[in-house]
Design a protein around this motif. Structure first.
Motif, PDB file in Angstrom:
ATOM      1  N   MET A 351       0.820  -1.204   0.000  1.00  0.00           N
ATOM      2  CA  MET A 351       0.000   0.000   0.000  1.00  0.00           C
ATOM      3  C   MET A 351       0.861   1.265   0.000  1.00  0.00           C
ATOM      4  O   MET A 351       0.378   2.343  -0.297  1.00  0.00           O
ATOM      5  N   VAL A 352       2.132   1.126   0.360  1.00  0.00           N
ATOM      6  CA  VAL A 352       3.048   2.270   0.428  1.00  0.00           C
ATOM      7  C   VAL A 352       4.118   2.167  -0.652  1.00  0.00           C
ATOM      8  O   VAL A 352       4.337   3.090  -1.424  1.00  0.00           O
ATOM      9  N   GLY A 353       4.820   1.033  -0.694  1.00  0.00           N
ATOM     10  CA  GLY A 353       5.869   0.843  -1.692  1.00  0.00           C
ATOM     11  C   GLY A 353       7.162   1.590  -1.371  1.00  0.00           C
ATOM     12  O   GLY A 353       7.539   1.707  -0.210  1.00  0.00           O
ATOM     13  N   PRO A 354       7.846   2.141  -2.388  1.00  0.00           N
ATOM     14  CA  PRO A 354       7.389   2.242  -3.778  1.00  0.00           C
ATOM     15  C   PRO A 354       7.529   0.943  -4.552  1.00  0.00           C
ATOM     16  O   PRO A 354       8.226   0.023  -4.141  1.00  0.00           O
ATOM     17  N   ASP A 355       6.849   0.917  -5.697  1.00  0.00           N
ATOM     18  CA  ASP A 355       6.842  -0.226  -6.589  1.00  0.00           C
ATOM     19  C   ASP A 355       7.279   0.238  -7.972  1.00  0.00           C
ATOM     20  O   ASP A 355       7.542   1.425  -8.189  1.00  0.00           O
ATOM     21  N   SER A 356       7.324  -0.694  -8.902  1.00  0.00           N
ATOM     22  CA  SER A 356       7.670  -0.358 -10.282  1.00  0.00           C
ATOM     23  C   SER A 356       6.545   0.448 -10.925  1.00  0.00           C
ATOM     24  O   SER A 356       5.362   0.153 -10.746  1.00  0.00           O
ATOM     25  N   ALA A 357       6.890   1.430 -11.696  1.00  0.00           N
ATOM     26  CA  ALA A 357       5.906   2.299 -12.346  1.00  0.00           C
ATOM     27  C   ALA A 357       5.102   1.579 -13.429  1.00  0.00           C
ATOM     28  O   ALA A 357       4.034   2.038 -13.818  1.00  0.00           O
ATOM     29  N   ARG A 358       5.589   0.446 -13.896  1.00  0.00           N
ATOM     30  CA  ARG A 358       4.910  -0.246 -14.999  1.00  0.00           C
ATOM     31  C   ARG A 358       3.684  -1.030 -14.547  1.00  0.00           C
ATOM     32  O   ARG A 358       2.849  -1.421 -15.360  1.00  0.00           O
ATOM     33  N   LYS A 359       3.519  -1.279 -13.250  1.00  0.00           N
ATOM     34  CA  LYS A 359       2.430  -2.126 -12.770  1.00  0.00           C
ATOM     35  C   LYS A 359       1.152  -1.322 -12.522  1.00  0.00           C
ATOM     36  O   LYS A 359       1.202  -0.108 -12.319  1.00  0.00           O
ATOM     37  N   THR A 360       0.017  -2.033 -12.515  1.00  0.00           N
ATOM     38  CA  THR A 360      -1.263  -1.360 -12.262  1.00  0.00           C
ATOM     39  C   THR A 360      -2.161  -2.170 -11.325  1.00  0.00           C
ATOM     40  O   THR A 360      -3.357  -1.931 -11.273  1.00  0.00           O
ATOM     41  N   ASP A 361      -1.595  -3.142 -10.571  1.00  0.00           N
ATOM     42  CA  ASP A 361      -2.500  -4.051  -9.859  1.00  0.00           C
ATOM     43  C   ASP A 361      -2.513  -3.871  -8.348  1.00  0.00           C
ATOM     44  O   ASP A 361      -3.166  -4.641  -7.645  1.00  0.00           O
ATOM     45  N   ASN A 362      -1.806  -2.850  -7.799  1.00  0.00           N
ATOM     46  CA  ASN A 362      -1.856  -2.699  -6.340  1.00  0.00           C
ATOM     47  C   ASN A 362      -2.074  -1.240  -5.933  1.00  0.00           C
ATOM     48  O   ASN A 362      -2.177  -0.345  -6.769  1.00  0.00           O
ATOM     49  N   HIS A 363      -2.152  -1.021  -4.633  1.00  0.00           N
ATOM     50  CA  HIS A 363      -2.511   0.296  -4.095  1.00  0.00           C
ATOM     51  C   HIS A 363      -1.436   1.358  -4.283  1.00  0.00           C
ATOM     52  O   HIS A 363      -1.702   2.551  -4.109  1.00  0.00           O
ATOM     53  N   THR A 364      -0.227   0.973  -4.623  1.00  0.00           N
ATOM     54  CA  THR A 364       0.841   1.968  -4.813  1.00  0.00           C
ATOM     55  C   THR A 364       0.909   2.457  -6.255  1.00  0.00           C
ATOM     56  O   THR A 364       1.512   3.493  -6.531  1.00  0.00           O
ATOM     57  N   ASN A 365       0.312   1.713  -7.176  1.00  0.00           N
ATOM     58  CA  ASN A 365       0.577   1.918  -8.607  1.00  0.00           C
ATOM     59  C   ASN A 365      -0.104   3.145  -9.183  1.00  0.00           C
ATOM     60  O   ASN A 365      -1.280   3.412  -8.925  1.00  0.00           O
ATOM     61  N   LEU A 366       0.640   3.875 -10.020  1.00  0.00           N
ATOM     62  CA  LEU A 366       0.097   4.982 -10.793  1.00  0.00           C
ATOM     63  C   LEU A 366      -0.867   4.396 -11.821  1.00  0.00           C
ATOM     64  O   LEU A 366      -0.482   3.553 -12.628  1.00  0.00           O
ATOM     65  N   GLY A 367      -2.107   4.783 -11.790  1.00  0.00           N
ATOM     66  CA  GLY A 367      -3.102   4.181 -12.653  1.00  0.00           C
ATOM     67  C   GLY A 367      -3.630   2.879 -12.114  1.00  0.00           C
ATOM     68  O   GLY A 367      -4.439   2.204 -12.760  1.00  0.00           O
ATOM     69  N   GLY A 368      -3.190   2.500 -10.922  1.00  0.00           N
ATOM     70  CA  GLY A 368      -3.673   1.292 -10.277  1.00  0.00           C
ATOM     71  C   GLY A 368      -4.823   1.600  -9.336  1.00  0.00           C
ATOM     72  O   GLY A 368      -5.880   2.059  -9.750  1.00  0.00           O
ATOM     73  N   PHE A 369      -4.578   1.395  -8.036  1.00  0.00           N
ATOM     74  CA  PHE A 369      -5.627   1.573  -7.031  1.00  0.00           C
ATOM     75  C   PHE A 369      -5.194   2.582  -5.964  1.00  0.00           C
ATOM     76  O   PHE A 369      -5.527   2.458  -4.789  1.00  0.00           O
ATOM     77  N   ARG A 370      -4.445   3.595  -6.398  1.00  0.00           N
ATOM     78  CA  ARG A 370      -3.895   4.553  -5.436  1.00  0.00           C
ATOM     79  C   ARG A 370      -4.980   5.379  -4.760  1.00  0.00           C
ATOM     80  O   ARG A 370      -4.849   5.729  -3.578  1.00  0.00           O
ATOM     81  N   ALA A 371      -6.073   5.676  -5.448  1.00  0.00           N
ATOM     82  CA  ALA A 371      -7.135   6.495  -4.856  1.00  0.00           C
ATOM     83  C   ALA A 371      -7.723   5.813  -3.618  1.00  0.00           C
ATOM     84  O   ALA A 371      -8.006   6.475  -2.614  1.00  0.00           O
ATOM     85  N   GLU A 372      -7.897   4.499  -3.678  1.00  0.00           N
ATOM     86  CA  GLU A 372      -8.437   3.779  -2.520  1.00  0.00           C
ATOM     87  C   GLU A 372      -7.474   3.821  -1.342  1.00  0.00           C
ATOM     88  O   GLU A 372      -7.888   3.984  -0.193  1.00  0.00           O
ATOM     89  N   ALA A 373      -6.187   3.693  -1.623  1.00  0.00           N
ATOM     90  CA  ALA A 373      -5.187   3.767  -0.553  1.00  0.00           C
ATOM     91  C   ALA A 373      -5.178   5.149   0.099  1.00  0.00           C
ATOM     92  O   ALA A 373      -5.158   5.262   1.336  1.00  0.00           O
ATOM     93  N   GLU A 374      -5.173   6.202  -0.717  1.00  0.00           N
ATOM     94  CA  GLU A 374      -5.151   7.562  -0.172  1.00  0.00           C
ATOM     95  C   GLU A 374      -6.399   7.829   0.672  1.00  0.00           C
ATOM     96  O   GLU A 374      -6.321   8.438   1.740  1.00  0.00           O
ATOM     97  N   GLU A 375      -7.541   7.370   0.194  1.00  0.00           N
ATOM     98  CA  GLU A 375      -8.783   7.538   0.946  1.00  0.00           C
ATOM     99  C   GLU A 375      -8.700   6.814   2.294  1.00  0.00           C
ATOM    100  O   GLU A 375      -9.114   7.339   3.333  1.00  0.00           O
ATOM    101  N   PHE A 376      -8.146   5.609   2.292  1.00  0.00           N
ATOM    102  CA  PHE A 376      -8.021   4.824   3.520  1.00  0.00           C
ATOM    103  C   PHE A 376      -7.038   5.475   4.487  1.00  0.00           C
ATOM    104  O   PHE A 376      -7.298   5.559   5.693  1.00  0.00           O
ATOM    105  N   PHE A 377      -5.907   5.969   3.974  1.00  0.00           N
ATOM    106  CA  PHE A 377      -4.941   6.638   4.842  1.00  0.00           C
ATOM    107  C   PHE A 377      -5.542   7.903   5.457  1.00  0.00           C
ATOM    108  O   PHE A 377      -5.308   8.207   6.635  1.00  0.00           O
TER     109      PHE A 377
END
Length: 485
Positions: A351-377
């Motif tokens: 949920m924090v990372g950082p992770d690779s920029a190419r991925k889109t399947d977790n809460h850290t990813n750009l274009g992934g699920f970052r909005a849900e993580a930010e809302e939860f934090f």
């Protein structure tokens, strides 16, 4: 019942197995994957085994550990000699359930060491007795007692057995290791953890890439080959476990619910429930997200990251979710209800990372699920809840701190061959190119390993402590964080 010890040879290594007398004309039946305890609470546990045609650990000519129909029951006691013991009813090992037998024990005593063993055979009058195994129930929620546990992830069988690195990590497995299993399980066993947490990618359906598992027999084979190793059998015979799934032990890399690619969503969900003791046998409706109050100081939350997610490629925003509305509401409700000193989220993905920029399947990813993580934090900060995230999935060990203050510890990969260097804050090709994430620890070179966590109650000299260590597969402590209440 009289017991005798006899030599049981596994690939040249003689070990002693405590077993009952075999009738002269007994039909051969085995339990090549040993026994395991799962989802232990203060008053209950799930016990599991699988009946097989061969004794293992050597695979049969088809490269599998073929199951065999039969009967089995579990006997348990607080006495290692099994005086005043109890037994389950006889259970059928059938092909529909992959010859797995699972029993739920209830009304157990909190904070108590239990011993159990399997009785198994082709029929009730022709049975044998397996070795003595053990588990310890959790303490009462109000108990202030010491605790220690291990957490690991990303156990790649193909890279371990083939001697081919899966991303740059060292290849260290010897021929002996490939007979006995991952060395990390010997390392963890020496620490005498009260339980183990496996946070996803327990098997890899899609490895090797040129021959992924798709059919039910192929998928089940991945579990059989993984859990037939003597080191794993020994570890799980003494260490109960909690399990979560991720992409590789669900369907394939970064899998969501959209693709028609095999294995299907339904098969991926059902098979994990079949193979891992999370719920009683046959339970298909109860969610796999859950929480356990380990003692007065610590509570754990296990979230489900695959069953409810939006498509990975959907546009990120308030409606895009990994958890789904029902799970998210449950998580927030139970967090608000908890008065545990330390609250730890067990997340299959970061949920924090950082992770690779190419991925889109977790809460850290750009274009992934970052909005849900930010809302939860934001929600955590609004309600002043100090939550620590423990994650799997990422094949490197780190300790990171999000700009909103949420801390994350990654356990990395269990075996060397599956470890990688990973992404750093400030890297151009990472999810944190501006370096906003603080990272007090990131290992210096790839290695297999795990998290080792200890809870120490208050003493006259110090307040309660939560100790989080990143340890490599040989037992070297690479990083240590102490938190005081």
């Amino acid at each position: 019942m009289r017991f005798q010890f006899f030599p049981y040879y596994i690939l040249g290594f003689a070990i002693l197995i405590c077993a009952g007398e075999r009738p002269a004309q007994a039909v051969e039946i085995f339990h090549a994957q040993g026994e395991m305890a799962g989802e232990v609470t203060a008053t209950s546990v799930l016990l599991q085994s699988r009946l097989t045609e061969i004794q293992g650990p050597v695979l049969d000519p088809s490269g599998d550990i073929t199951g065999k129909a039969g009967l089995a029951k579990f006997e348990w006691s607080i006495d290692q000699n099994f005086s005043d013991s109890r037994q389950t009813d006889w259970l059928k090992a059938e092909p529909e359930s992959d010859f797995i037998v699972r029993a739920e024990l209830t009304n157990l005593k909190p904070g108590t060491q239990y011993y159990y063993r399997l009785h198994f055979g082709t029929d009730k009058s022709n049975s044998e007795t397996g070795p003595i195994c053990s588990f310890r129930t959790l303490n009462k929620p109000e108990a202030v007692v010491p605790l220690k546990f291990c957490m690991g992830s990303c156990m790649n069988y193909h890279s371990f057995m083939s001697g081919k690195s899966n991303g740059g990590g060292p290849v260290t497995a010897t021929e002996e290791d490939r007979k006995l299993g991952y060395p990390v399980f010997e390392t963890m066993l020496k620490l005498e953890p009260e339980f183990f947490i496996g946070t996803g990618d327990i098997v890899y359906y899609d490895h090797p890439g040129n021959n992924p598992a798709k059919t039910l027999p192929e998928l089940r084979k991945k579990w059989h080959e993984q859990f037939r190793f003597p080191r794993l059998i020994k570890f799980f015979s003494q260490t109960p476990a909690y399990w979560s799934k991720d992409d590789h032990d669900f369907r394939y890399n970064d899998a969501d619910l959209k693709s028609n690619r095999e294995p299907s969503v339904e098969v991926g969900i059902d098979l994990f429930r079949e193979q891992m003791p999370i719920h009683p046998a046959g339970e298909k409706d109860k969610p796999t997200y859950r929480t356990h109050r380990v003692n007065k100081l610590l509570q754990l939350w296990f979230v489900e990251g695959r069953d409810y997610r939006s498509p990975n490629k959907a546009e990120d925003g308030p409606e895009k979710t990994i958890w789904g509305a029902e799970q998210k509401a449950w998580l927030q409700k139970t967090l608000l209800e908890s008065d545990a000193t330390w609250k730890i989220l067990i997340s299959p993905t970061p949920m924090v990372g950082p992770d690779s920029a190419r991925k889109t399947d977790n809460h850290t990813n750009l274009g992934g699920f970052r909005a849900e993580a930010e809302e939860f934090f934001n929600w955590l900060n609004e309600h002043q809840i100090n939550l620590i995230n423990f994650c799997g999935d990422r094949h490197w060990q780190y300790h990171s701190i999000h700009p909103q203050g949420v801390e994350e510890f990654s356990c990395g990969a269990l075996n060397d061959e599956n470890s990688i260097m990973g992404s750093f804050p400030g890297q151009k090709n990472s999810t944190d190119p501006e370096g906003l994430i603080k990272q007090p620890y990131h290992y210096k070179k790839p290695t297999g390993g795990f998290l080792f966590v200890q809870v120490e109650p208050e003493t006259k000299k110090s307040p309660p402590k939560l100790i989080i260590e990143s340890i490599d597969d040989e037992g070297t402590v690479l990083n240590r964080v102490e938190k005081e209440n």
